[in-house]
Design a protein around this motif. Sequence first.
Motif, mmCIF file in Angstrom:
data_model
loop_
_atom_site.group_PDB
_atom_site.id
_atom_site.type_symbol
_atom_site.label_atom_id
_atom_site.label_comp_id
_atom_site.label_asym_id
_atom_site.label_seq_id
_atom_site.Cartn_x
_atom_site.Cartn_y
_atom_site.Cartn_z
ATOM 1 N N UNK A 1 0.794 -1.132 0.078
ATOM 2 C CA UNK A 1 0.064 -0.059 0.023
ATOM 3 C C UNK A 1 0.952 1.325 -0.014
ATOM 4 N N UNK A 2 1.981 1.168 0.935
ATOM 5 C CA UNK A 2 2.818 2.324 0.787
ATOM 6 C C UNK A 2 3.517 2.606 -0.579
ATOM 7 N N UNK A 3 3.779 1.644 -1.118
ATOM 8 C CA UNK A 3 4.371 1.648 -2.655
ATOM 9 C C UNK A 3 3.396 2.096 -3.701
ATOM 10 N N UNK A 4 2.018 1.501 -3.373
ATOM 11 C CA UNK A 4 1.146 2.230 -4.494
ATOM 12 C C UNK A 4 0.589 3.682 -4.039
ATOM 13 N N UNK A 5 1.042 3.848 -2.763
ATOM 14 C CA UNK A 5 0.549 5.630 -2.463
ATOM 15 C C UNK A 5 1.551 6.211 -3.124
ATOM 16 N N UNK A 6 2.755 5.555 -3.249
ATOM 17 C CA UNK A 6 3.878 6.516 -3.905
ATOM 18 C C UNK A 6 3.947 6.789 -5.264
ATOM 19 N N UNK A 7 3.013 5.833 -6.033
ATOM 20 C CA UNK A 7 3.006 5.819 -7.441
ATOM 21 C C UNK A 7 2.644 7.090 -8.023
ATOM 22 N N UNK A 8 1.716 7.738 -7.530
ATOM 23 C CA UNK A 8 1.395 9.117 -8.371
ATOM 24 C C UNK A 8 2.387 10.288 -8.297
ATOM 25 N N UNK A 9 3.360 10.249 -7.295
ATOM 26 C CA UNK A 9 4.301 10.871 -7.015
ATOM 27 C C UNK A 9 5.566 10.576 -8.043
ATOM 28 N N UNK A 10 5.709 9.430 -8.232
ATOM 29 C CA UNK A 10 6.699 9.050 -9.107
ATOM 30 C C UNK A 10 6.284 9.084 -10.697
ATOM 31 N N UNK A 11 4.927 8.870 -10.962
ATOM 32 C CA UNK A 11 4.250 9.148 -12.173
ATOM 33 C C UNK A 11 4.497 10.825 -12.423
ATOM 34 N N UNK A 12 4.291 11.551 -11.560
ATOM 35 C CA UNK A 12 4.443 13.087 -11.867
ATOM 36 C C UNK A 12 5.926 13.359 -12.250
ATOM 37 N N UNK A 13 6.853 12.856 -11.511
ATOM 38 C CA UNK A 13 8.300 12.924 -11.839
ATOM 39 C C UNK A 13 8.765 12.480 -13.266
ATOM 40 N N UNK A 14 8.161 11.483 -13.684
ATOM 41 C CA UNK A 14 8.246 10.952 -14.881
ATOM 42 C C UNK A 14 7.971 12.022 -15.829
ATOM 43 N N UNK A 15 6.662 12.611 -15.813
ATOM 44 C CA UNK A 15 5.988 13.567 -16.877
ATOM 45 C C UNK A 15 6.938 14.784 -16.791
ATOM 46 N N UNK A 16 7.661 15.098 -15.781
ATOM 47 C CA UNK A 16 8.493 16.363 -15.546
ATOM 48 C C UNK A 16 9.804 16.188 -16.727
ATOM 49 N N UNK A 17 9.841 14.931 -16.790
ATOM 50 C CA UNK A 17 11.270 14.799 -17.618
ATOM 51 C C UNK A 17 11.057 15.302 -19.257
ATOM 52 N N UNK A 18 9.942 15.266 -19.749
ATOM 53 C CA UNK A 18 9.816 15.615 -21.013
ATOM 54 C C UNK A 18 8.625 16.871 -20.977
ATOM 55 N N UNK A 19 8.439 17.600 -19.881
ATOM 56 C CA UNK A 19 7.710 18.871 -19.719
ATOM 57 C C UNK A 19 8.579 20.019 -20.025
ATOM 58 N N UNK A 20 8.075 20.704 -20.996
ATOM 59 C CA UNK A 20 9.160 21.771 -21.538
ATOM 60 C C UNK A 20 9.210 22.900 -20.354
ATOM 61 N N UNK A 21 8.189 23.024 -19.480
ATOM 62 C CA UNK A 21 8.021 24.049 -18.458
ATOM 63 C C UNK A 21 9.006 23.715 -17.500
ATOM 64 N N UNK A 22 9.775 22.675 -17.455
ATOM 65 C CA UNK A 22 10.659 22.255 -16.479
ATOM 66 C C UNK A 22 11.945 22.441 -16.883
ATOM 67 N N UNK A 23 12.287 23.160 -18.134
ATOM 68 C CA UNK A 23 13.522 23.613 -18.455
ATOM 69 C C UNK A 23 14.017 24.776 -17.994
ATOM 70 N N UNK A 24 15.075 24.779 -17.526
ATOM 71 C CA UNK A 24 15.766 26.042 -16.780
ATOM 72 C C UNK A 24 16.793 26.768 -17.848
ATOM 73 N N UNK A 25 16.430 27.624 -18.752
ATOM 74 C CA UNK A 25 17.429 28.334 -19.602
ATOM 75 C C UNK A 25 18.762 28.978 -18.725
ATOM 76 N N UNK A 26 18.297 29.241 -17.535
ATOM 77 C CA UNK A 26 19.434 29.952 -16.762
ATOM 78 C C UNK A 26 20.470 29.088 -15.944
ATOM 79 N N UNK A 27 20.065 27.662 -15.984
ATOM 80 C CA UNK A 27 20.636 26.892 -15.278
ATOM 81 C C UNK A 27 22.025 26.665 -15.942
ATOM 82 N N UNK A 28 23.252 26.658 -14.996
ATOM 83 C CA UNK A 28 24.579 26.834 -15.353
ATOM 84 C C UNK A 28 25.137 25.445 -16.209
ATOM 85 N N UNK A 29 24.298 24.313 -15.913
ATOM 86 C CA UNK A 29 24.736 23.144 -16.872
ATOM 87 C C UNK A 29 23.791 22.908 -17.847
ATOM 88 N N UNK A 30 23.056 24.018 -18.465
ATOM 89 C CA UNK A 30 22.230 23.434 -19.608
ATOM 90 C C UNK A 30 20.620 23.832 -19.197
#
Length: 139
Positions: free
Chosen positions: A18-47
């Motif tokens: 149940x604890x693992x299942x409860x974490x699934x939405x959080x992990x899924x949201x993080x997965x979606x951030x990988x390709x979300x253009x709004x999570x790009x940071x042009x000012x980031x020193x490393x790109x």
Amino acid sequence: MKPARTARENAGALITAAGIAAAAPSVWQTITHITDETYRAPEARHGEGHVQYHMAREVLISAGAVGAVAIGVLAGPRRGRAMWRGMAAAAAGFTAAMWSGGPTTGVWAPNRQAFAIHVASTTGLAAGVLLLRPKGEDR
């Protein structure tokens, strides 16, 4: 002969799952951030994709931690102390990461739903893993 599953073992496995299942939405949201253009940071020193790189790394680390906990659950009553310690460390690291925003940024969760997910996941993993702790000195 295979050791019998006790009520404590069954409860621990169910609560951990149940604890693992409860974490699934959080992990899924993080997965979606990988390709979300709004999570790009042009000012980031490393790109500008550096934040997304960290999201991908977080997802892979989460998969490893959750996988280690799941392997410990699946081992059942034959789980030894070393395996239990590994799954406890993985669960502790995984849940500590969810709460790391509080001391580092002052924001414990981005919204109430995320906070509830963090509480449910942490509670389920902590209680479940504690119930799965092997008894006896020979383990």
